[in-house]
Design an enzyme around this catalytic site. Structure first.
Site, short mmCIF file in Angstrom:
data_model
loop_
_atom_site.label_atom_id
_atom_site.label_comp_id
_atom_site.label_asym_id
_atom_site.label_seq_id
_atom_site.Cartn_x
_atom_site.Cartn_y
_atom_site.Cartn_z
N ASN A 262 -10.31 -0.29 0.03
CA ASN A 262 -8.73 0.19 0.24
C ASN A 262 -8.57 -0.65 -1.10
OD1 ASN A 262 -6.70 -0.69 0.84
ND2 ASN A 262 -6.11 -1.30 2.64
N HIS B 63 -3.03 6.92 2.49
CA HIS B 63 -3.65 5.59 1.95
C HIS B 63 -4.99 5.30 2.89
CE1 HIS B 63 -4.24 1.87 1.17
NE2 HIS B 63 -4.22 0.96 1.90
N CYS C 280 0.94 -1.26 -0.01
CA CYS C 280 0.07 0.40 -0.33
C CYS C 280 0.47 1.06 -0.08
CB CYS C 280 -0.99 -0.05 1.03
SG CYS C 280 -1.87 -1.47 1.13
#
Length: 327
Positions: A284, A254, A111
């Site tokens: 996500n 993020h 990520c």
């Protein structure tokens, strides 16, 4: 020394929408439970699409937005933890599909990938090895998600985002500072085996686990880690830029969990309106989440010349980082 300026963004999300109500048919969960704990209401799924296809669409849109031709690209960096193949790399495939003639490389810091890829782009431009760099973050997390595990399947979606960076002589524009780090001691909190071992003569005593090909996460330790790591990364990036929280126009984090976004708001005494969120609509999307946000913000007219933006990421590894960019 030249600075590294962001001059264009692009993104792509698949058409298929996986809602919380649909997930109720797959696992023991419900919309209220998911929204309360994550803030996610729906996510996009790339049905029948390769990772490079998502990345290519985002790349083409970023180049168009920047007004840059493929002949001007010196380097393509693709961040992904869901490549279509180990070889060739995604960056080479996208390079070929674009018709570019330049260097290409993949980066996998999960990520945090867009942060690391942008740091590399910044380094190449500042040292004079490249003038224009295309960064693409593309993820098809649905391929590594166990849709029988309610703890993870509600979180992830597929998407791609891209940014074009170019050299500028403007000392007060572009990436002002960056900071990247890792803490491998927590690697087991978020992991997936690269190649599950089935029956073979070298590992005949090992029983094959059909879930080994799926991403596994221990949510609580990851949240505790990010609650410390993210502010640490932002603090360091701001310090290196000679700035404080008062100088921030936007934080683009993020998109993992609303709890983490609340931590950022409280730590820096920022109104929530200064922290961009699209988690509710896309979930996500790993390394694609930050450039996806940046492109949405540009399309909505939220980003303006002279603004100072802090981008921060965290993910498997465990990796984390941040950079400060002035538009």
């Amino acid at each position: 020394m030249m600075n590294c300026k962001m001059i264009g963004t692009g993104s792509y999300v698949p058409d298929f929408v996986l809602t919380n109500e649909m997930l109720e048919q797959l696992v023991d969960t419900n919309d209220e439970w998911i929204v309360k704990r994550t803030g996610i209401r729906e996510r996009r799924i790339a049905k029948g699409m390769h990772t490079w296809e998502l990345g290519l669409k985002a790349a083409e849109r970023a180049l168009e937005d920047a007004g840059v031709s493929v002949d001007e690209i010196d380097l393509i960096i693709v961040s992904t933890c869901t490549p279509d193949t180990y070889s060739p790399i995604e960056a080479s495939v996208i390079q070929d599909k674009l018709g570019a003639k330049c260097a290409a490389m993949d980066v996998n810091t999960c990520c945090t990938g867009f942060i690391n890829a942008s740091d590399i782009a910044d380094s190449y431009i500042k040292c004079g090895k490249a003038k224009t760099v295309l960064v693409v973050s593309a993820e098809t997390l649905s391929r590594i998600t166990d849709y029988t595990d309610r703890g993870t399947c509600v979180l992830f979606g597929d998407a791609a985002g891209a940014a074009v960076y170019t050299a500028t002589e403007e000392a007060d524009k572009g990436i002002l500072s960056s900071y990247i780090a890792a803490d491998g001691s927590g690697a087991e909190y978020l992991y997936m085996e690269a190649l599950p071992l089935e029956e073979d003569p070298l590992h005949s005593d090992r029983t094959f686990d059909h879930t080994a090909r799926f991403l596994k996460m221990q949510g609580a330790p990851v949240v505790r880690f990010t609650a410390t790591a993210v502010p640490s990364a932002i603090d360091e990036a701001l310090s290196r830029a000679g700035l404080t929280a008062a100088d921030i126009d936007w934080v683009v984090p993020h998109q993992a969990n609303l709890r983490i976004l609340d931590v950022i708001a409280k730590k820096y005494n920022l109104p929530k309106e200064k922290i961009y969120v699209n988690l509710d609509r896309f979930g996500n999307t790993s390394s694609a989440s930050i450039p996806l946000c940046m492109d949405e913000m540009r399309q909505k007219g939220l980003l303006h010349e002279g603004q100072t933006v802090v981008c921060t990421g965290f993910g498997g590894g465990l990796t984390y980082g941040a950079f400060v960019v002035r538009l």
